[in-house]
Scaffold this active site. Structure first.
Site, short mmCIF file in Angstrom:
data_model
loop_
_atom_site.label_atom_id
_atom_site.label_comp_id
_atom_site.label_asym_id
_atom_site.label_seq_id
_atom_site.Cartn_x
_atom_site.Cartn_y
_atom_site.Cartn_z
CD GLU A 128 -3.04 -0.94 2.24
OE1 GLU A 128 -2.87 -0.10 3.17
OE2 GLU A 128 -3.99 -1.75 2.23
NE ARG A 152 -5.99 5.17 -25.22
CZ ARG A 152 -4.86 4.52 -25.46
NH1 ARG A 152 -4.55 4.14 -26.67
NH2 ARG A 152 -4.04 4.23 -24.48
CG HIS A 166 -7.75 9.80 -26.98
ND1 HIS A 166 -7.04 9.73 -28.15
CD2 HIS A 166 -8.97 9.29 -27.24
CE1 HIS A 166 -7.80 9.17 -29.08
NE2 HIS A 166 -8.97 8.89 -28.54
CE LYS A 188 -6.72 4.77 -35.44
NZ LYS A 188 -5.84 5.18 -34.34
CB SER A 218 -0.83 2.84 -27.04
OG SER A 218 -1.07 1.88 -26.08
CB THR A 219 0.00 -1.38 -29.53
OG1 THR A 219 -0.72 -0.80 -30.64
CG2 THR A 219 -0.96 -1.68 -28.41
N GLY A 220 1.77 1.07 -30.92
CA GLY A 220 2.50 1.43 -32.15
C GLY A 220 1.78 0.98 -33.40
N GLY A 221 0.66 0.23 -33.23
CA GLY A 221 -0.06 -0.31 -34.38
C GLY A 221 -0.47 0.78 -35.38
CB THR A 222 -2.08 4.11 -34.84
OG1 THR A 222 -3.19 3.54 -34.16
CG2 THR A 222 -2.51 5.30 -35.67
C1 R5P Z 1 -6.34 6.97 -31.35
O1 R5P Z 1 -7.35 7.55 -31.72
C2 R5P Z 1 -5.13 7.70 -30.86
O2 R5P Z 1 -5.05 8.99 -31.37
C3 R5P Z 1 -3.88 6.93 -31.20
O3 R5P Z 1 -3.76 6.87 -32.60
C4 R5P Z 1 -3.90 5.55 -30.64
O4 R5P Z 1 -4.35 5.54 -29.32
C5 R5P Z 1 -2.55 4.92 -30.74
O5 R5P Z 1 -2.61 3.63 -30.24
P1 R5P Z 1 -1.69 2.50 -30.80
O6 R5P Z 1 -0.27 2.98 -30.76
O7 R5P Z 1 -1.93 1.34 -29.89
O8 R5P Z 1 -2.15 2.21 -32.21
#
Ligand code: R5P
Length: 286
Positions: free
Chosen positions: A36, A91, A124, A183, A213-217
């Site tokens: 804690e 988000r 966001h 997207k 975040s994950t970089g996927g975008t």
């Molecule tokens: C989404 O609308 C946000 O603007 C970012 O594009 C998103 O959160 C990025 O997430 P990730 O890196 O996982 O794709």
């Protein structure tokens, strides 16, 4: 007036303290044997204005920030102002599916307690503003981002329509064009995207997002921009989480990668402290 930071705001807190030239108070933050969290402010701060600087994005940092606010409030300061460089849970700002919790609402209620005013760097969604019961200000890092890439970019691109205002703001500060890609998110890890008729051939592109975040975008966007023969692709975001070492992939597929210092990473080369300091100065003057 003084600044106080927790473990999630030390760097920006120290930068702000040096720009504003005010006292820095160091709290005692430790853990009990069962994990804690314990927070104590062991300096005299009565009758003062406190500026608390701390990120609030996961359980630990949200609790730490709230405990700091509570500790300061109990010491009888006149006013509490919180600066949250990176606020998480922004988000889930509405119910997307029936039965879901609105996480942003819960976090906002939690952080509003005992605060006079909160400053948040680019959440966001600005939609979260309505969940706070104290005054909330959103800080855009656009100016510092634009300064960083001045005269190096022909076109600013957002990887999705939701980020168009961000791209526009940065592009207009740089005096260049802007656009966005199409997207569609399939899952937390997967997105589908198309170029949306944008032509980047031979251009120096700045690909800008609020959070990686994950970089996927960004990786999907890089794939498309490269396939259309962009000359250079610089990637920039406000909050660099870079989960699962996605930064490595992004670096390999881009000309450069940078983010602001809301989170400490090796790409955090753009300091947003001057912008925050200016906002705080305005607040103090009033
Ligand atoms: C989404 O609308 C946000 O603007 C970012 O594009 C998103 O959160 C990025 O997430 P990730 O890196 O996982 O794709």
């Amino acid at each position: 007036m003084f600044i106080i930071t927790g473990n999630y705001g030390e760097k920006i807190g120290k930068e702000l303290q040096s720009i504003l030239n005010i006292r820095l108070v160091q709290p005692i933050i430790k853990k009990f044997p069962d994990g804690e969290l314990y927070v104590r402010v062991n300096e005299k701060v009565v009758d003062d204005i406190a500026i608390i600087v701390n990120n609030a994005f996961n359980g630990e940092s949200i609790l730490e920030t709230s405990f700091l606010i509570n500790a300061i409030d109990k010491m009888g300061v006149k006013k509490i102002i919180s600066v949250i460089p990176y606020l998480g849970y922004t988000r889930q700002d509405k119910k997307f599916l029936e039965g879901e919790a609105i996480s942003s609402e819960v976090i906002a209620k939690f952080l509003s307690m005992n605060n006079s005013e909160i400053f948040i760097v680019e959440p966001h969604s600005n939609n979260i503003g309505k969940y706070f019961s104290c005054k909330v200000n959103f800080i855009s890092p656009a100016e510092e981002i634009a300064k960083n890439y001045a005269n190096k970019i022909d076109l600013v691109i957002s990887p999705d329509k939701g980020g168009i205002e961000r791209a526009k703001e940065i592009a207009s500060l740089m005096g260049v064009d802007y656009s966005y890609l199409n997207k569609k998110r399939v899952s937390s890890y997967e997105v589908i995207m198309d170029l949306n008729n944008v032509s980047v051939k031979g251009k120096r592109v700045l690909l800008v997002d609020d959070v990686i975040s994950t970089g996927g975008t960004i990786l999907k966007a890089l794939e498309l921009l490269k396939s259309d023969h962009a000359n250079e692709i610089h990637v920039v975001c406000t909050h660099g989480l870079f989960l699962n070492n996605s930064d490595i992939n992004i670096v390999q597929n881009s000309t450069s990668l940078s983010c602001t210092n809301t989170l400490n990473t090796k790409y955090s080369t753009i300091s947003i402290s001057p912008i925050i300091a200016r906002q705080l100065e305005k607040f103090i003057e009033n």
